[in-house]
Design an enzyme around this catalytic site. Structure first.
Site, PDB file in Angstrom:
ATOM      1  N   HIS A 129       0.942  -1.303   0.006  1.00 58.88           N
ATOM      2  CA  HIS A 129       0.070  -0.025   0.159  1.00 58.88           C
ATOM      3  C   HIS A 129       1.049   1.297   0.039  1.00 58.88           C
ATOM      4  CE1 HIS A 129      -4.292   1.567   0.974  1.00 58.88           C
ATOM      5  NE2 HIS A 129      -3.781   2.525   0.701  1.00 58.88           N
ATOM      6  N   ASN A 314     -11.889  -0.871  -4.696  1.00 56.87           N
ATOM      7  CA  ASN A 314     -11.904   0.403  -3.873  1.00 56.87           C
ATOM      8  C   ASN A 314     -12.843   1.403  -4.583  1.00 56.87           C
ATOM      9  OD1 ASN A 314     -10.143  -0.768  -2.231  1.00 56.87           O
ATOM     10  ND2 ASN A 314      -8.645   0.812  -2.559  1.00 56.87           N
ATOM     11  N   TYR A 316     -15.345   4.626  -4.068  1.00 56.04           N
ATOM     12  CA  TYR A 316     -15.706   5.928  -3.165  1.00 56.04           C
ATOM     13  C   TYR A 316     -16.541   6.963  -3.799  1.00 56.04           C
ATOM     14  CZ  TYR A 316     -11.780   5.271  -0.105  1.00 56.04           C
ATOM     15  OH  TYR A 316     -10.711   4.652   0.583  1.00 56.04           O
ATOM     16  N   GLU A 383     -12.525  -1.007  -0.020  1.00 54.03           N
ATOM     17  CA  GLU A 383     -12.397   0.302   0.464  1.00 54.03           C
ATOM     18  C   GLU A 383     -13.641   1.359   0.020  1.00 54.03           C
ATOM     19  OE1 GLU A 383      -8.952   3.083   0.244  1.00 54.03           O
ATOM     20  OE2 GLU A 383      -7.685   1.256   0.402  1.00 54.03           O
TER      21      GLU A 383
HETATM   22  C1  GBH Z   1      -7.616   5.272  -0.924  1.00 49.74           C
HETATM   23  O1  GBH Z   1      -7.792   5.851  -2.552  1.00 49.74           O
HETATM   24  C2  GBH Z   1      -6.415   5.179  -0.631  1.00 49.74           C
HETATM   25  O2  GBH Z   1      -6.131   3.599  -0.755  1.00 49.74           O
HETATM   26  C3  GBH Z   1      -6.361   4.960   0.961  1.00 49.74           C
HETATM   27  O3  GBH Z   1      -5.004   5.158   1.127  1.00 49.74           O
HETATM   28  C4  GBH Z   1      -6.549   6.717   1.158  1.00 49.74           C
HETATM   29  O4  GBH Z   1      -6.549   6.750   2.481  1.00 49.74           O
HETATM   30  C5  GBH Z   1      -8.307   6.992   0.765  1.00 49.74           C
HETATM   31  O5  GBH Z   1      -8.242   6.459  -0.373  1.00 49.74           O
HETATM   32  C6  GBH Z   1      -8.690   8.254   1.288  1.00 49.74           C
HETATM   33  O6  GBH Z   1      -8.191   9.039   0.279  1.00 49.74           O
HETATM   34  O7  GBH Z   1      -6.435  14.471  -5.909  1.00 49.74           O
HETATM   35  O8  GBH Z   1      -7.725  14.544  -8.024  1.00 49.74           O
HETATM   36  O9  GBH Z   1      -5.441  13.644  -8.064  1.00 49.74           O
HETATM   37  C7  GBH Z   1      -8.861   6.123  -2.810  1.00 49.74           C
HETATM   38  C8  GBH Z   1      -8.768   6.547  -4.428  1.00 49.74           C
HETATM   39  C9  GBH Z   1      -7.491   7.913  -6.052  1.00 49.74           C
HETATM   40  C10 GBH Z   1      -8.806   8.667  -4.548  1.00 49.74           C
HETATM   41  C11 GBH Z   1      -6.746   8.967  -6.480  1.00 49.74           C
HETATM   42  C12 GBH Z   1      -7.928  10.175  -4.737  1.00 49.74           C
HETATM   43  C13 GBH Z   1      -6.813  11.224  -6.485  1.00 49.74           C
HETATM   44  C14 GBH Z   1      -7.673  12.319  -6.935  1.00 49.74           C
HETATM   45  N1  GBH Z   1      -7.987   7.587  -4.411  1.00 49.74           N
HETATM   46  N2  GBH Z   1      -7.654  10.182  -6.151  1.00 49.74           N
HETATM   47  S1  GBH Z   1      -6.772  13.726  -7.263  1.00 49.74           S
END
Ligand code: GBH
Length: 479
Positions: A129, A314, A316, A383
């Protein structure tokens, strides 16, 4: 309730497992204790604290390296039966190579995993990770195919030492994030801006590394240990910004360039067709005699294809996507290759981080997409969670989790998708990478001002505890 839609009044099946998730660098602290080596994140942040929003670091974080007994108590109190956490590569192999094994690191995880099992909690262990040993970064990091071999060595040591107790392995968490943010935007280590080519090479090396670990498990450990292994991919669910065919194509491009990029080679075989043709075309017009998307050799294709026992997802949020048309030929760039621009729905609720809006139905749609397109057999949602300011009264997080879990349940009961478990992000507030401690994802609060790193249930933690106990998302479900 409102735009969140109807919450299911059904119960989660008895076989469905609830859990919570964390990652080593974000919670452990003890960054140089007991023989642990330096990771690329340690170096990146120590070298220039301004890389993190609040100029903080993860030297102590939640101090879980010392407070792991308390973490297990919290998991027991929640009543969950799954805990997804990661082991730190440089804690086990200080310079990343098998030349030096740090027994203290191995003992630490062994003790922790035994205690988890005694508490009736099944571990999902992520091998990587994001905390690459600094030495391997200097050797070329995720641009050097040899790193895949080192990852295999590391994985073997983990299987050998922990595999009697670990039955669900995840090789690499969100390769896309490492490649796009670390090798593309340059906002995370190694801080490179290789948006033309490095992002693609990084993806190839991470997939080879994943496959290496998969085959080592398959060849040397599966028969005795009987576990399952896969990788964890993150993606949004992408809606066309309008009904136009162009925007439908935009949503498809967005999905292929984010999810298909990693899922196709593993679940179907080779990069998505759309990526191959688009990048090859643009490369040609840019003066290259080959595509900037590196080809897999026939042998590599075979090696990577089929390296999964489940799908780790994952999820969100969602995006709305538009097709931007073909422009700026001559400027090699992943985002131009993709040819989309994205936004979010006007009625989606924002969180405190810019990229995260609540789009619950996206969960159901994405589970169906993954199920039908990649035929993974089993899906774990590894996630899913919500960012807020960290206050104990976090109704916004409850609303989010309830609506997403309801859609997840619909996918199981209405659509027949086999989702075996769910580990919410996160068990507790932790070090949110370059956001530092400004963004809080925990269902349990951590007081980062206190040397004890005191943990306190948030309202969402109490709510989740009840859901886990009753298998029901509302006050009372249909029997
Ligand atoms: C997760 O990624 C991670 O696995 C985890 O470690 C982290 O704590 C959690 O998210 C919460 O952030 O800023 O526009 O470039 C989630 C997927 C993919 C979300 C990359 C943020 C970056 C978007 N992530 N994304 S940007």
């Amino acid at each position: 309730p409102g735009i969140l839609g109807q919450i299911s009044n059904k119960k989660f099946p008895e076989s469905f497992q609830f859990g919570a998730a964390t990652a080593a660098y974000q919670i452990e602290g003890a960054w140089d204790e007991d023989g642990k080596g330096e990771s690329m994140w340690d170096r990146f942040i120590h070298e220039d604290p301004d890389r993190v929003k609040d100029r903080q670091n993860a030297d102590i974080a939640c101090d879980s390296y010392h407070k792991w007994r308390e973490d297990i108590e919290l998991l027991k109190e929640l009543g969950v039966t799954l805990y997804r956490f990661s082991v730190s590569w440089p804690r086990i192999l200080p310079n990343g190579t098998p030349n030096k094994i740090n027994q203290a690191g191995i003992d630490h995880y062994k003790t922790f995993i035994k205690a988890l099992k005694e508490a009736g909690i099944e571990p999902i262990v992520t091998l990587y990770h994001w905390d690459l040993p600094q030495h391997l970064l200097e050797l070329g990091g995720w641009l050097n195919e040899q790193i895949a071999d080192y990852f295999g060595e590391y994985a073997r040591i983990a299987f050998k030492n922990f595999g009697d107790d670990v039955k669900i392995w995840a090789t690499i968490n969100e390769p896309k994030s490492t490649c796009l943010i670390g090798y593309g935007a340059g906002d995370s280590p190694p801080g490179l801006k290789l948006v033309a080519d490095g992002v693609y090479q990084c993806a190839k090396v991470q997939l080879l590394a994943h496959a290496k670990a998969y085959h080592i498990y398959d060849d040397e450990f599966r028969a005795q240990q009987g576990g399952r292994i896969s990788l964890v991919l993150d993606t949004t669910y992408n809606e066309p910004a309008s009904d136009s065919d162009a925007d439908k194509f935009g949503a498809e491009l967005e999905t292929e360039f984010n999810l298909g990029w990693y899922a196709n080679p593993v679940y179907i075989g080779d990069w998505p067709e759309l990526m191959k043709t688009r990048i090859a075309n643009r490369s040609r017009q840019e003066g290259y005699s080959f595509s900037r998307l590196p080809e897999f050799t026939a042998e590599q294709l075979k090696y990577v294809n089929g390296t999964f026992d489940y799908f780790g997802l994952n999820m969100y949020t969602g995006l709305t996507a538009q097709y931007t048309g073909e422009f700026d030929i001559g400027e090699p760039n992943y985002y131009l290759d993709k040819g989309t621009s994205t936004s979010h729905g006007a009625d989606w609720t924002p969180s405190t981080v810019s990229w995260l809006y609540s789009y619950p139905v996206g969960m159901r749609k994405l589970l169906n997409l993954v199920w039908n397109k990649y035929n993974p057999g089993t899906i774990y949602v590894t996630e899913n969670g919500w960012a807020s300011d960290g206050s104990l009264n976090d109704q916004g997080r409850i609303d989010y989790l309830q609506a997403y879990l309801s859609n997840l349940l619909d996918a199981i009961l209405e659509d027949g998708v086999n989702v075996a478990g769910y580990t919410t992000w996160s068990l507790m507030d932790n070090f949110e990478w370059t956001e530092g401690y400004t963004q809080k994802f925990g269902i349990i609060h951590v007081d980062f001002d206190s040397p004890n790193r005191t943990r306190t249930f948030k309202e969402s933690g109490r709510w989740y505890q009840k859901v886990v106990a009753t298998r029901c998302l509302i006050d009372s479900c249909d029997e």
